[in-house]
Write a protein that holds these residues in place. Structure first.
Motif, PDB file in Angstrom:
ATOM      1  N   GLY A 233       1.181  10.186  -4.529  1.00  0.00           N
ATOM      2  CA  GLY A 233       2.020   9.962  -3.357  1.00  0.00           C
ATOM      3  C   GLY A 233       3.133  10.982  -3.245  1.00  0.00           C
ATOM      4  O   GLY A 233       3.458  11.463  -2.153  1.00  0.00           O
TER       5      GLY A 233
ATOM      6  N   ALA B 287       4.031   6.636   4.949  1.00  0.00           N
ATOM      7  CA  ALA B 287       4.206   6.704   6.400  1.00  0.00           C
ATOM      8  C   ALA B 287       5.610   6.254   6.809  1.00  0.00           C
ATOM      9  O   ALA B 287       6.225   6.842   7.702  1.00  0.00           O
ATOM     10  CB  ALA B 287       3.155   5.836   7.094  1.00  0.00           C
TER      11      ALA B 287
ATOM     12  N   ARG C 219       1.923  14.234  -1.834  1.00  0.00           N
ATOM     13  CA  ARG C 219       1.676  14.200  -0.383  1.00  0.00           C
ATOM     14  C   ARG C 219       2.952  14.488   0.408  1.00  0.00           C
ATOM     15  O   ARG C 219       2.883  14.961   1.547  1.00  0.00           O
ATOM     16  CB  ARG C 219       1.108  12.833   0.015  1.00  0.00           C
TER      17      ARG C 219
ATOM     18  N   GLU D 158       0.833  -1.202   0.000  1.00  0.00           N
ATOM     19  CA  GLU D 158       0.000   0.000   0.000  1.00  0.00           C
ATOM     20  C   GLU D 158       0.870   1.257   0.000  1.00  0.00           C
ATOM     21  O   GLU D 158       1.830   1.360   0.772  1.00  0.00           O
ATOM     22  CB  GLU D 158      -0.925   0.014   1.214  1.00  0.00           C
ATOM     23  N   GLU D 159       0.524   2.208  -0.860  1.00  0.00           N
ATOM     24  CA  GLU D 159       1.300   3.444  -0.917  1.00  0.00           C
ATOM     25  C   GLU D 159       1.211   4.222   0.391  1.00  0.00           C
ATOM     26  O   GLU D 159       2.180   4.880   0.796  1.00  0.00           O
ATOM     27  CB  GLU D 159       0.845   4.315  -2.079  1.00  0.00           C
ATOM     28  N   ASP D 160       0.071   4.145   1.081  1.00  0.00           N
ATOM     29  CA  ASP D 160      -0.049   4.817   2.379  1.00  0.00           C
ATOM     30  C   ASP D 160       1.037   4.339   3.330  1.00  0.00           C
ATOM     31  O   ASP D 160       1.610   5.130   4.095  1.00  0.00           O
ATOM     32  CB  ASP D 160      -1.431   4.540   2.990  1.00  0.00           C
TER      33      ASP D 160
END
Length: 411
Positions: A282, A266, A285, A260-262
């Motif tokens: 991404g 993180a 962000r 997952e890119e999240d």
């Protein structure tokens, strides 16, 4: 030195490249992607590298150190002859090597083969690099090359890239450092196919019989595979006996599987990793983050849709041409990857006279002509077909959705 008196790719072009584009079953989506790479600069071993990439610093990078990088997908298998997924290539491309490789300009250059010659259009004599060691400190020889290719081409291996090399009919060992390939016909892409690292990795003789190639890898490359825990991580450690002087710089790199890119974003923010591949979203962000540098550069990554020319109605060249004319490739780039790509032809620059500069590509959208061609083919009401794509990479799905919408305009 490579014999420059013959075509380095093995023969003469038997078909005009533009004719190939007009009649082939290849629908290039045009996503020669521009990569966004995010790196943190908290650790000294990484700082110089990040500064070089971001600011073109004149500082000399300091060898050594360890890093943790993100990988988007699990390799699934480390067997270079049976796997087809790109994530496996990412895991093994610095462990195994092939006879040739690409340089930074996508030219084919020597690797495990130090030079080669072609006494005729169907014979390659490969002179192997001397002094190369396997990661277990044994010698690399012609026996390893013969074993690797014969395993790849064996029907029981079911290698997905075996067709890239099936022009090779017999392999002769001339001496421990020389191997000869005998082809059944001239085959121009052979050396480039070796460089692509798709099924072309050279493995140690009897490796498949003596080890579990899905989980272990003993190669000749700059890094040793010292640990692989499926769906978690793998670790590459510097090969102290690597044959290219001065490489590699880094002592150890651990790749964490972060699908997952999240999770990748993180991990960058918290300095759990120092490198990750990101989409345009991404990268946005992380813009302005003090300890993260986002670098963009072209990536040798071609997204294309292929038409099965053995299946109706794609057996008809008029249908294939109609599909091509229905596509607005720039719109695919804009919508599928937010414009983070460039239009590309089907051949990379290293393929010499087959390469067509972007400004000379014959692609254009012409819906009326596309409809007329379908009518000529007896499909004036259109036809139904299925676009199959891998869900592993978001740009594959996004490009396929845009393509579906565009094709709907011609029926």
């Amino acid at each position: 030195m490579v014999d420059r008196t013959v075509d380095r790719f093995g023969g003469r072009s038997l078909i005009n490249r533009r004719h190939f584009l007009r009649g082939s079953g290849l629908l290039v989506g045009g996503l020669a992607a521009a990569t966004s790479v995010a790196t943190t600069s908290a650790r000294p071993a990484w700082r110089s590298f990040a500064a070089l990439g971001a600011r073109q610093s004149a500082d000399t990078p300091t060898p050594g150190g360890t890093m943790t990088w993100a990988q988007e997908l699990d390799p699934v298998s480390l067997d270079p002859h049976t796997t087809s997924n790109f994530s496996a290539v990412q895991a093994i491309e610095h462990v195994y090597q092939s006879l040739t490789m690409y340089d930074e300009s996508l030219n084919v250059v020597p690797s495990l083969a130090e030079s080669w010659e072609m006494p005729n259009d169907t014979t390659y004599i490969m002179h192997l690099r001397q002094g190369v060691k396997w990661h277990d400190d044994s010698d690399f020889t012609a026996d390893d090359v013969k074993y690797s290719l014969e395993r790849l081409l064996a029907p029981e291996t079911a290698g997905p890239y075996a067709t890239w090399f099936n022009a090779i009919k017999t392999i002769d060992i001339v001496d421990p450092q020389t191997v000869q390939f005998n082809l059944d016909a001239p085959f121009a892409p052979l050396l480039a196919n070796f460089a692509a690292m798709r099924g072309s990795s050279i493995i140690k003789k009897d490796a498949a019989e003596n080890s579990n190639l899905q989980l272990e890898a003993i190669g000749t490359g700059p890094f040793k595979m010292t640990e692989y825990v499926p769906e978690s991580h793998f670790t590459l450690t510097k090969n102290e006996n690597y044959w290219e002087e001065g490489f590699p710089y880094v002592d150890e790199v651990t790749f964490k599987i972060l699908v997952e890119e999240d999770a990748r974003v993180a991990a960058l923010r918290s300095d759990q990793i120092q490198y990750a591949y990101l989409t345009v979203e991404g990268a946005e962000r992380l813009a302005g983050e003090g300890n993260v540098s986002v670098m963009r550069s072209p990536k040798a990554w071609l997204v294309a849709h292929f038409m099965n020319t053995f299946r109706e109605p794609f057996t008809d060249v008029r249908v294939r041409q109609a599909v091509s004319l229905a596509v607005n490739r720039q719109e695919v780039i804009d919508k599928a990857v937010g414009g983070a790509g460039v239009l590309s032809g089907p051949m990379p620059t290293g393929h010499q006279d087959w390469f067509i500069p972007v400004e000379s590509l014959p692609y254009q959208q012409d819906l009326e002509r596309a409809k007329a061609l379908l009518a000529e083919a007896g499909l004036e009401d259109g036809f139904k077909t299925t676009i199959t794509c891998s869900p592993q990479y978001p740009e594959f799905v996004a490009a396929s959705v845009v393509l579906q919408q565009q094709l709907a305009q011609i029926g």
